[in-house]
Design a protein around this motif. Sequence first.
Motif, PDB file in Angstrom:
ATOM      1  N   MET A 141       0.799  -1.639   0.042  1.00 32.13           N
ATOM      2  CA  MET A 141       0.170   0.125   0.325  1.00 32.13           C
ATOM      3  C   MET A 141       1.237   1.141  -0.033  1.00 32.13           C
ATOM      4  O   MET A 141       1.803   1.484   0.876  1.00 32.13           O
ATOM      5  CB  MET A 141      -0.693  -0.222   1.106  1.00 32.13           C
ATOM      6  N   ASN A 142       0.747   1.934  -0.911  1.00 34.02           N
ATOM      7  CA  ASN A 142       1.437   3.434  -0.792  1.00 34.02           C
ATOM      8  C   ASN A 142       0.993   4.253  -0.377  1.00 34.02           C
ATOM      9  O   ASN A 142      -0.361   4.907  -0.708  1.00 34.02           O
ATOM     10  CB  ASN A 142       1.656   3.665  -2.536  1.00 34.02           C
ATOM     11  N   LYS A 143       1.275   5.461   0.783  1.00 31.39           N
ATOM     12  CA  LYS A 143       0.312   6.080   1.147  1.00 31.39           C
ATOM     13  C   LYS A 143       0.448   7.373   1.476  1.00 31.39           C
ATOM     14  O   LYS A 143      -0.154   8.186   1.970  1.00 31.39           O
ATOM     15  CB  LYS A 143       0.372   5.395   2.783  1.00 31.39           C
ATOM     16  N   TYR A 195       0.796  10.976  -0.493  1.00 33.94           N
ATOM     17  CA  TYR A 195       0.116  11.709  -1.540  1.00 33.94           C
ATOM     18  C   TYR A 195       0.768  13.434  -2.073  1.00 33.94           C
ATOM     19  O   TYR A 195       1.887  13.249  -1.578  1.00 33.94           O
ATOM     20  CB  TYR A 195      -0.807  12.158   0.104  1.00 33.94           C
ATOM     21  N   ALA A 223      -3.650  15.678   1.251  1.00 38.19           N
ATOM     22  CA  ALA A 223      -2.909  15.083   2.770  1.00 38.19           C
ATOM     23  C   ALA A 223      -4.285  14.911   3.660  1.00 38.19           C
ATOM     24  O   ALA A 223      -4.841  14.025   4.229  1.00 38.19           O
ATOM     25  CB  ALA A 223      -1.777  14.715   3.030  1.00 38.19           C
ATOM     26  N   LYS A 269       7.532   3.789   1.973  1.00 44.06           N
ATOM     27  CA  LYS A 269       6.121   4.212   0.971  1.00 44.06           C
ATOM     28  C   LYS A 269       4.236   3.239   2.233  1.00 44.06           C
ATOM     29  O   LYS A 269       3.372   3.625   2.114  1.00 44.06           O
ATOM     30  CB  LYS A 269       5.889   2.954  -0.256  1.00 44.06           C
ATOM     31  N   VAL A 270       5.080   2.506   3.403  1.00 38.44           N
ATOM     32  CA  VAL A 270       3.905   1.452   3.533  1.00 38.44           C
ATOM     33  C   VAL A 270       4.375   2.808   5.776  1.00 38.44           C
ATOM     34  O   VAL A 270       3.842   1.958   6.316  1.00 38.44           O
ATOM     35  CB  VAL A 270       4.280   0.473   4.481  1.00 38.44           C
ATOM     36  N   GLY A 271       4.969   3.194   5.524  1.00 39.73           N
ATOM     37  CA  GLY A 271       4.978   4.383   6.501  1.00 39.73           C
ATOM     38  C   GLY A 271       5.798   3.983   7.855  1.00 39.73           C
ATOM     39  O   GLY A 271       5.259   4.567   8.964  1.00 39.73           O
ATOM     40  N   GLY A 317       4.830   1.759  10.616  1.00 46.14           N
ATOM     41  CA  GLY A 317       4.078   1.939   9.272  1.00 46.14           C
ATOM     42  C   GLY A 317       2.128   1.603   9.742  1.00 46.14           C
ATOM     43  O   GLY A 317       1.523   2.421   9.624  1.00 46.14           O
ATOM     44  N   HIS A 351      -1.212   6.543   8.102  1.00 47.80           N
ATOM     45  CA  HIS A 351      -2.131   6.294   7.297  1.00 47.80           C
ATOM     46  C   HIS A 351      -1.871   7.551   6.508  1.00 47.80           C
ATOM     47  O   HIS A 351      -2.200   6.591   5.076  1.00 47.80           O
ATOM     48  CB  HIS A 351      -3.444   6.984   7.804  1.00 47.80           C
ATOM     49  N   ARG A 352      -1.291   8.781   6.081  1.00 48.44           N
ATOM     50  CA  ARG A 352      -0.701   9.521   4.836  1.00 48.44           C
ATOM     51  C   ARG A 352       0.733   9.936   5.476  1.00 48.44           C
ATOM     52  O   ARG A 352       0.682  10.168   6.457  1.00 48.44           O
ATOM     53  CB  ARG A 352      -2.518  10.369   4.920  1.00 48.44           C
TER      54      ARG A 352
END
Length: 233
Positions: free
Chosen positions: A1-3, A5, A11, A162-164, A208, A212-213
């Motif tokens: 998942m790419n979070k 923005y 965002a 990218k997943v936080g 991550g 969330h964003r």
Amino acid sequence: MNKVYPSAREALAGIVKDGVTLGVGGFGLCGIPEALIAAVRDLGVKDLTCISNNAGVDDFGLGILLKTRQVRKMISSYVGENKEFERQFLSGELELEFTPQGTLAERLRAGGAGIPAFFTRTGVGTVIAEGKEIREFDGHQYIMERALTPDVSLVKAYIADKVGNLIFHKTARNFNPPVAQAGKITVVEVEKVVETGELDPDQIHLPGIFVHRIVINANPEKRIEQRTVRAAK
């Protein structure tokens, strides 16, 4: 998942609305999510409650939201660098829930850990204790403090994948991890994003699952609150 923005404003779209409670990371002006705070200003939302160790300065950090009268209430530890804050508070325009710094950190940590409240000796016998439950343990009085769980947390980190998964930069870590963990939705501003798997797992400061964003601000201003230098000889 790419979070990730494309912008700070995108965002925050759909999650920062009138009347929400924002948790904001940082200590003084160190480690504050500059771009996200500016995006909140540009969205024009109002009646905000802001949970933050401090209230920025008059023209930077949370001070820009005070200037535009978007903040209704502050839950803070230190507010001494902001004259507009002082003016609004003394005139009755701004509510303040003053919280000792260690208590504030623990209220956020408890919120992230799913602990609804805890007892502390800090503030017993002072205005901090007014209206709060007091109990005695082992001969000492303790105040019950409620956990904090912001509707949206705004956080600053140095690097994310990218997943936080996050890495903070030195003292800019400060209040950011507990603010991130406590938020129902957490939006993180970073200087750099790498592919998932590039970060050494042993170097990750915050996983991550709490993020969330993500938005990139590659060149933050990083303003210094008070610069003191030695006089030239």
